[in-house]
Write a protein that holds these residues in place. Structure first.
Motif, mmCIF file in Angstrom:
data_model
loop_
_atom_site.group_PDB
_atom_site.id
_atom_site.type_symbol
_atom_site.label_atom_id
_atom_site.label_comp_id
_atom_site.label_asym_id
_atom_site.label_seq_id
_atom_site.Cartn_x
_atom_site.Cartn_y
_atom_site.Cartn_z
ATOM 1 N N PRO A 83 44.571 20.077 -19.338
ATOM 2 C CA PRO A 83 45.232 19.424 -20.598
ATOM 3 C C PRO A 83 44.254 19.326 -21.765
ATOM 4 O O PRO A 83 44.753 19.144 -22.901
ATOM 5 C CB PRO A 83 45.450 17.906 -20.148
ATOM 6 N N LEU A 84 42.879 19.681 -21.502
ATOM 7 C CA LEU A 84 41.956 19.533 -22.778
ATOM 8 C C LEU A 84 42.453 20.638 -23.595
ATOM 9 O O LEU A 84 41.939 20.792 -24.879
ATOM 10 C CB LEU A 84 40.545 19.465 -22.171
ATOM 11 N N ASN A 85 42.747 21.983 -23.078
ATOM 12 C CA ASN A 85 42.933 22.942 -23.934
ATOM 13 C C ASN A 85 41.671 23.408 -24.802
ATOM 14 O O ASN A 85 41.741 23.814 -25.647
ATOM 15 C CB ASN A 85 44.101 22.869 -24.799
ATOM 16 N N THR A 86 40.570 23.689 -23.970
ATOM 17 C CA THR A 86 39.442 23.967 -24.492
ATOM 18 C C THR A 86 38.696 25.044 -23.410
ATOM 19 O O THR A 86 38.884 24.799 -22.230
ATOM 20 C CB THR A 86 38.455 22.772 -24.868
ATOM 21 N N GLN A 87 37.622 25.801 -23.902
ATOM 22 C CA GLN A 87 36.910 26.619 -22.988
ATOM 23 C C GLN A 87 35.962 25.731 -22.057
ATOM 24 O O GLN A 87 35.547 24.814 -22.440
ATOM 25 C CB GLN A 87 36.172 27.597 -23.800
ATOM 26 N N TYR A 88 35.785 26.263 -20.817
ATOM 27 C CA TYR A 88 34.788 25.600 -19.946
ATOM 28 C C TYR A 88 34.452 26.640 -19.258
ATOM 29 O O TYR A 88 35.113 27.675 -18.759
ATOM 30 C CB TYR A 88 35.450 24.304 -19.139
ATOM 31 N N GLU A 89 33.162 26.258 -18.643
ATOM 32 C CA GLU A 89 32.644 27.113 -17.537
ATOM 33 C C GLU A 89 32.151 26.037 -16.315
ATOM 34 O O GLU A 89 31.806 24.839 -16.567
ATOM 35 C CB GLU A 89 31.386 27.854 -17.917
ATOM 36 N N VAL A 90 32.169 26.499 -14.953
ATOM 37 C CA VAL A 90 31.550 25.659 -14.132
ATOM 38 C C VAL A 90 30.340 26.435 -13.293
ATOM 39 O O VAL A 90 30.824 27.546 -12.674
ATOM 40 C CB VAL A 90 32.776 25.326 -12.903
ATOM 41 N N ILE A 91 29.328 25.794 -13.187
ATOM 42 C CA ILE A 91 28.286 26.426 -12.640
ATOM 43 C C ILE A 91 27.722 25.890 -11.275
ATOM 44 O O ILE A 91 27.466 24.524 -11.526
ATOM 45 C CB ILE A 91 26.827 26.247 -13.742
ATOM 46 N N LEU A 92 27.947 26.419 -10.337
ATOM 47 C CA LEU A 92 27.816 25.813 -8.858
ATOM 48 C C LEU A 92 26.263 26.200 -8.646
ATOM 49 O O LEU A 92 25.942 27.363 -8.458
ATOM 50 C CB LEU A 92 28.560 26.227 -8.047
ATOM 51 N N VAL A 93 25.464 25.172 -8.384
ATOM 52 C CA VAL A 93 24.186 25.516 -8.025
ATOM 53 C C VAL A 93 23.858 24.993 -6.361
ATOM 54 O O VAL A 93 23.739 24.077 -5.980
ATOM 55 C CB VAL A 93 23.146 24.598 -8.917
ATOM 56 N N ARG A 110 34.787 34.800 -7.425
ATOM 57 C CA ARG A 110 35.655 36.183 -7.638
ATOM 58 C C ARG A 110 37.290 35.937 -7.983
ATOM 59 O O ARG A 110 37.717 36.971 -8.661
ATOM 60 C CB ARG A 110 35.619 36.952 -5.992
ATOM 61 N N THR A 111 37.822 34.879 -7.579
ATOM 62 C CA THR A 111 39.037 34.550 -8.103
ATOM 63 C C THR A 111 39.210 34.097 -9.404
ATOM 64 O O THR A 111 40.222 33.754 -10.129
ATOM 65 C CB THR A 111 39.988 33.737 -6.799
ATOM 66 N N ASP A 112 38.129 33.388 -10.087
ATOM 67 C CA ASP A 112 38.132 32.865 -11.140
ATOM 68 C C ASP A 112 36.810 32.990 -12.007
ATOM 69 O O ASP A 112 35.645 32.447 -11.435
ATOM 70 C CB ASP A 112 38.288 31.011 -10.998
ATOM 71 N N LYS A 113 37.015 33.512 -12.966
ATOM 72 C CA LYS A 113 35.806 33.925 -13.860
ATOM 73 C C LYS A 113 35.182 32.948 -14.416
ATOM 74 O O LYS A 113 33.983 33.062 -14.932
ATOM 75 C CB LYS A 113 36.067 35.253 -14.985
ATOM 76 N N ARG A 114 35.703 31.759 -14.416
ATOM 77 C CA ARG A 114 35.217 30.616 -15.252
ATOM 78 C C ARG A 114 34.247 29.965 -14.376
ATOM 79 O O ARG A 114 33.464 29.285 -14.908
ATOM 80 C CB ARG A 114 36.205 29.622 -15.755
ATOM 81 N N PHE A 115 34.177 30.343 -13.132
ATOM 82 C CA PHE A 115 33.274 29.686 -12.119
ATOM 83 C C PHE A 115 31.951 30.742 -11.888
ATOM 84 O O PHE A 115 32.282 31.789 -11.879
ATOM 85 C CB PHE A 115 33.919 29.489 -10.858
ATOM 86 N N LYS A 116 30.925 30.198 -12.107
ATOM 87 C CA LYS A 116 29.682 30.885 -12.017
ATOM 88 C C LYS A 116 28.692 30.095 -10.810
ATOM 89 O O LYS A 116 28.909 28.961 -10.396
ATOM 90 C CB LYS A 116 28.848 31.058 -13.215
ATOM 91 N N TYR A 117 27.667 30.691 -10.419
ATOM 92 C CA TYR A 117 26.974 30.223 -9.294
ATOM 93 C C TYR A 117 25.443 30.713 -9.302
ATOM 94 O O TYR A 117 25.227 31.667 -9.924
ATOM 95 C CB TYR A 117 27.451 30.514 -8.065
ATOM 96 N N ILE A 118 24.594 29.870 -8.942
ATOM 97 C CA ILE A 118 23.185 30.073 -8.782
ATOM 98 C C ILE A 118 22.866 29.715 -7.326
ATOM 99 O O ILE A 118 23.195 28.477 -6.943
ATOM 100 C CB ILE A 118 22.332 29.284 -9.898
#
Length: 361
Positions: A83-93, A110-118
């Protein structure tokens, strides 16, 4: 584009036979029942779409052995931020997990490019995971939350709203906690002592759910176990700090990482934080106080014994004489350490250590 990514993620989770999808199917009915999972933020979404001035939001999520929680958490994050209608990224460490957490993370990414990981090769601790996540974050607002499903992602719009009001850091307050008895009441005592010593009037310093402006995480270095004191570090750097009550959920999978040793380490870290923030530029104020106190006690003791000696009382076999001498010596040593610290600070002082809020130069 975001909706297409979400649909693609949902379709692939429903059609594939990989482990994350099966985990979600098993836990779908048990995770956050509709009637009980209603926070203030989720109620606000039904009344009108929440708005935020931030162009991009970064979520930093440290985790250790949370394989069962990750897929439900990813889905709740998508629901909360849509609902925020804004860009976001999720960094899983991944802090050196020894279970299947990393494989689950890779499937989510792999299924959602907004998610990243370290992923760390070994367990370095939550502070290290947060510090690396802060460096990787590209949003102008940074949200942290734990991966164990106890923090409610639907509270994120409320945290961002407080930042839009002008605050630099907004911390969650788990007003109603679902934790074991020892953890709950030791945390209350810990928060009371921290509030007393730091002078910051918030109720929950160690809540994992926090929102920061980007400049806050850029100017604070987190190491050791100092993640508990982010509001203290931010406040003493000149940033404004506030808190809001947030919904807290019982742990559904795995077991708590809390141990009694972390309770004692927390108070040692509090002393470290106080010295590193309040007295790092003026060490003589810290060591000089204890030096003067010790020297004064020793002087009073020896003055009293001197009067008795003049009165004719022998000083042999008087332990107080050695106590007075010891206190004077300790006081002189504290003064010496303080002077050495002042000399080091004077010779290494740099303008880069000052945080500038605004300028017209």
């Amino acid at each position: 584009m975001n909706e297409q990514n979400e649909n693609k993620a949902d379709n692939q989770q429903g059609e594939g036979s990989n482990k994350p999808s099966s985990t979600w199917r098993k836990s779908r009915k048990r995770f956050y029942p509709r009637k009980t999972f209603t926070s203030a933020a989720s109620k606000g979404q039904t009344e009108g779409a929440p708005k935020t001035s931030f162009k991009k939001i970064s979520l930093v999520i440290p985790l250790f052995n949370e394989e069962e929680s990750l897929v439900p958490l990813a889905n709740e994050i998508r629901k909360a931020l849509k609902p925020l209608n804004t860009q976001y990224e999720v960094i899983l460490v991944d802090d050196g997990s020894t279970d299947n957490s990393l494989n689950v993370i890779k499937e989510i990414v792999r299924t959602d490019k907004r998610f990243k990981y370290i992923s760390f090769r070994k367990n370095y601790g939550k502070s290290a995971a947060l510090q690396i996540g802060f460096k990787a974050a590209s949003g102008d607002a940074v949200i942290t939350l734990d991966a164990d499903l106890q923090d409610d992602p639907h509270e994120i719009p409320n945290l961002l709203k407080k930042l839009d009001e002008g605050f630099d850091l907004c911390s969650g307050w788990k007003k109603q906690r679902f934790d074991p008895f020892i953890k709950k009441y030791s945390s209350r005592f810990f928060n009371f002592v921290t509030r007393l010593m730091s002078g910051i009037k918030i109720h929950d310093f160690n809540c994992g759910l926090k929102a920061y402006r980007k400049e806050v995480v850029e100017n604070i270095r987190v190491y050791g176990e100092l993640h508990r004191y982010m509001p203290v570090l931010a406040n003493w750097q000149g940033f404004s700090v506030t808190e809001i009550p947030v919904k807290h959920h019982p742990r559904r999978y795995g077991k708590t990482k809390f141990g009694i040793s972390r309770f004692f380490k927390g108070f040692i870290d509090l002393i470290t934080v106080m010295f590193a923030t309040r007295y790092i530029k003026r060490p003589m104020h810290f060591f000089g106080f204890f030096g003067a106190l010790s020297f004064l006690i020793g002087f009073i003791v020896n003055a009293y014994l001197t009067i008795e000696w003049i009165s004719g009382k022998p000083l042999s076999n008087r332990p107080m004489l050695f106590l007075g001498m010891l206190m004077i010596i300790v006081g002189v040593q504290f003064f010496s350490v303080g002077l050495l610290g002042e000399m080091i600070v004077h010779n290494t002082e740099s303008e880069r250590e000052y945080i500038i809020k605004d300028q017209n130069v």
